[in-house]
Design an enzyme around this catalytic site. Sequence first.
Site, PDB file in Angstrom:
ATOM      1  N   ASP A   1       0.844  -1.191   0.000  1.00  0.00           N
ATOM      2  CA  ASP A   1       0.000   0.000   0.000  1.00  0.00           C
ATOM      3  C   ASP A   1       0.881   1.243   0.000  1.00  0.00           C
ATOM      4  O   ASP A   1       2.050   1.183   0.357  1.00  0.00           O
ATOM      5  CB  ASP A   1      -0.959  -0.001   1.193  1.00  0.00           C
ATOM      6  CG  ASP A   1      -0.326  -0.559   2.449  1.00  0.00           C
ATOM      7  OD1 ASP A   1      -0.991  -1.295   3.179  1.00  0.00           O
ATOM      8  OD2 ASP A   1       0.866  -0.265   2.684  1.00  0.00           O
TER       9      ASP A   1
ATOM     10  N   ASP B   1       1.213   4.880   1.471  1.00  0.00           N
ATOM     11  CA  ASP B   1       0.742   5.839   2.463  1.00  0.00           C
ATOM     12  C   ASP B   1       1.423   7.183   2.241  1.00  0.00           C
ATOM     13  O   ASP B   1       2.601   7.250   1.872  1.00  0.00           O
ATOM     14  CB  ASP B   1       1.061   5.341   3.877  1.00  0.00           C
ATOM     15  CG  ASP B   1       0.308   4.067   4.208  1.00  0.00           C
ATOM     16  OD1 ASP B   1      -0.767   3.847   3.613  1.00  0.00           O
ATOM     17  OD2 ASP B   1       0.798   3.279   5.043  1.00  0.00           O
TER      18      ASP B   1
ATOM     19  N   ASP C   1       7.879   3.208  14.094  1.00  0.00           N
ATOM     20  CA  ASP C   1       8.536   2.146  14.843  1.00  0.00           C
ATOM     21  C   ASP C   1      10.007   1.953  14.456  1.00  0.00           C
ATOM     22  O   ASP C   1      10.904   2.186  15.257  1.00  0.00           O
ATOM     23  CB  ASP C   1       7.735   0.831  14.777  1.00  0.00           C
ATOM     24  CG  ASP C   1       7.265   0.460  13.377  1.00  0.00           C
ATOM     25  OD1 ASP C   1       7.640   1.150  12.399  1.00  0.00           O
ATOM     26  OD2 ASP C   1       6.531  -0.547  13.250  1.00  0.00           O
TER      27      ASP C   1
HETATM   28  P1  ATP Z   1       3.636  -3.750   5.411  1.00  0.00           P
HETATM   29  O1  ATP Z   1       4.614  -4.113   4.396  1.00  0.00           O
HETATM   30  O2  ATP Z   1       3.158  -4.905   6.180  1.00  0.00           O
HETATM   31  O3  ATP Z   1       2.523  -2.859   4.951  1.00  0.00           O
HETATM   32  P2  ATP Z   1       4.344  -1.408   6.882  1.00  0.00           P
HETATM   33  O4  ATP Z   1       5.611  -1.004   7.586  1.00  0.00           O
HETATM   34  O5  ATP Z   1       3.928  -0.584   5.728  1.00  0.00           O
HETATM   35  O6  ATP Z   1       4.502  -2.922   6.478  1.00  0.00           O
HETATM   36  P3  ATP Z   1       1.840  -0.727   8.019  1.00  0.00           P
HETATM   37  O7  ATP Z   1       1.071  -1.410   9.080  1.00  0.00           O
HETATM   38  O8  ATP Z   1       1.278  -0.581   6.672  1.00  0.00           O
HETATM   39  O9  ATP Z   1       3.214  -1.485   7.960  1.00  0.00           O
HETATM   40  O10 ATP Z   1       2.223   0.695   8.631  1.00  0.00           O
HETATM   41  C1  ATP Z   1       2.629   1.801   7.848  1.00  0.00           C
HETATM   42  C2  ATP Z   1       3.663   2.635   8.609  1.00  0.00           C
HETATM   43  O11 ATP Z   1       3.106   3.132   9.827  1.00  0.00           O
HETATM   44  C3  ATP Z   1       4.904   1.879   9.038  1.00  0.00           C
HETATM   45  O12 ATP Z   1       5.855   1.813   8.011  1.00  0.00           O
HETATM   46  C4  ATP Z   1       5.385   2.691  10.219  1.00  0.00           C
HETATM   47  O13 ATP Z   1       6.060   3.863   9.786  1.00  0.00           O
HETATM   48  C5  ATP Z   1       4.084   3.128  10.860  1.00  0.00           C
HETATM   49  N1  ATP Z   1       3.641   2.157  11.891  1.00  0.00           N
HETATM   50  C6  ATP Z   1       2.843   1.069  11.706  1.00  0.00           C
HETATM   51  N2  ATP Z   1       2.648   0.413  12.860  1.00  0.00           N
HETATM   52  C7  ATP Z   1       3.320   1.094  13.804  1.00  0.00           C
HETATM   53  C8  ATP Z   1       3.487   0.932  15.217  1.00  0.00           C
HETATM   54  N3  ATP Z   1       2.926  -0.094  15.864  1.00  0.00           N
HETATM   55  N4  ATP Z   1       4.251   1.841  15.873  1.00  0.00           N
HETATM   56  C9  ATP Z   1       4.813   2.883  15.226  1.00  0.00           C
HETATM   57  N5  ATP Z   1       4.696   3.088  13.903  1.00  0.00           N
HETATM   58  C10 ATP Z   1       3.960   2.216  13.194  1.00  0.00           C
HETATM   59 MG    MG Z   2       2.105  -0.812   4.660  1.00  0.00          MG
END
Ligand code: ATP
Ligand code: MG
Length: 432
Positions: free
Chosen positions: A64, A66, A145
């Site tokens: 996705d 963002d 994170d």
């Molecule tokens: P994926 O590939 O699974 O989508 P992702 O890192 O993009 O991994 P998401 O859940 O889509 O995970 O979250 C988007 C962003 O939001 C992360 O890259 C991070 O910057 C932030 N984020 C997500 N979860 C947390 C958390 N629990 N604590 C702090 N920041 C978070």
């Molecule tokens: Mg993501």
Amino acid sequence: MTPNPHASVVPSLRVIPRDEHDISRKQMSRSALKVLYHLREAGFSAYLVGGAVRDLLVGRAPKDFDIATDATPEQVKSIFRNCRLIGRRFRLAHVVFGREIIEVATFRANGGNDDEEEGREVLASGRLVRDNVYGSIEDDALRRDFTVNALYYSIADFSVHDYVGGFADVQSRTLRLIGEPEARYREDPVRMLRAARLAAKLEFSIDPATAAPIPKLAPLLADAAPARLFEEAMKLFLAGHAKSSFEHLEAFGLLPELLPETAQALALNKSGALRRMLVQGLINADTRVAAGEPASPAFLFAVLLWPAYCRALAQLQAQGIQAVDAQRRAADRVTMRQVARTALPRRFSLPMQEIWLLQPRFVLRQNKRVSRLLAHPRFRSAFDFLELRLAASDTHAADVGFWREAQSRPGRVLDEDNRVAGNRPDSSGDQQ
Ligand code: ATP
Ligand code: MG
């Protein structure tokens, strides 16, 4: 007062210009690009952020896209007609393009310098319960994170903005929490699962200071919301890296938190047969995802909880409960206990139970029973599961052969093995 998890982090901006990184707009969703450009044309700053930037830098296709901006959600809504605002705890804008949704978040602060900030609430345990404070881009980077998740791709000049050393960590393939690891896990224990999952998915190593507190803090996951843990489990096991995720969970002592009954059953299964079967099931799931085939949550949970089911069944039978009744009760008991941990919706738990409860029927081979089982809507999954059980024991090899044949010739008179029918007790699962 909890310690400030960011006390040691001073954000300092490093700009990685267009010609020093490999991200190209061609790899991005057209919808995300539209949103970025429109925000910029309206006078706001706009960045692609988070997992998408990280994935593009390591050459993976993002799931996705963002976007982070200094526009408020209301301002975002005024720019895009196809926009709705969601979220009570923290308002986000969703810009909708057909089936694709681009999430636009206003820079926000938490884990900043002041726990007393309005709108921010930290429990005595250090867990964040509310965070709805807008902030600067630096604040926004610090509250994320891992360093590799805090990179901002600017639509203004196509550079990457890095405040916490994430770019170097991508290059050395290191997963490192921003700030003080223990405090960051206490704020949000699910970050421990995210560490295991992202290390598995990206094939990154986990920085020693980020890894060290996990075994000790794993029990904090008991307080995490079951629905969130279910979402996280789906991402761990249905995204193409299930085997590696499982191994990371085991290595960090996280398995007993996510799948308590299975962890116990595996520890007691000295031959390792049940673990072998479970891991084989995860390898199969990964193979399906890699081939673009759907992998079902019901089948996945049937695999993940089979060790727990076998143990519950053995316990009930040891109490003298008759096989069919014991099977039903074991399935219910395991489901109920797992639901308390990872809110498994009924649309998945019911077919999962059916897969288990059909297993004893594979030893029954009278004609009528054979055709009835072949016609069962859950036959295919149950048969795939039976095949998987070969990884634990070859007790069922003859059954697998028989039913494979039966499927290929559904009209055939199936009588040659009737001798066996009903004679073999198969009510105890794979207990070896
Ligand atoms: P994926 O590939 O699974 O989508 P992702 O890192 O993009 O991994 P998401 O859940 O889509 O995970 O979250 C988007 C962003 O939001 C992360 O890259 C991070 O910057 C932030 N984020 C997500 N979860 C947390 C958390 N629990 N604590 C702090 N920041 C978070
Ligand atoms: Mg993501």
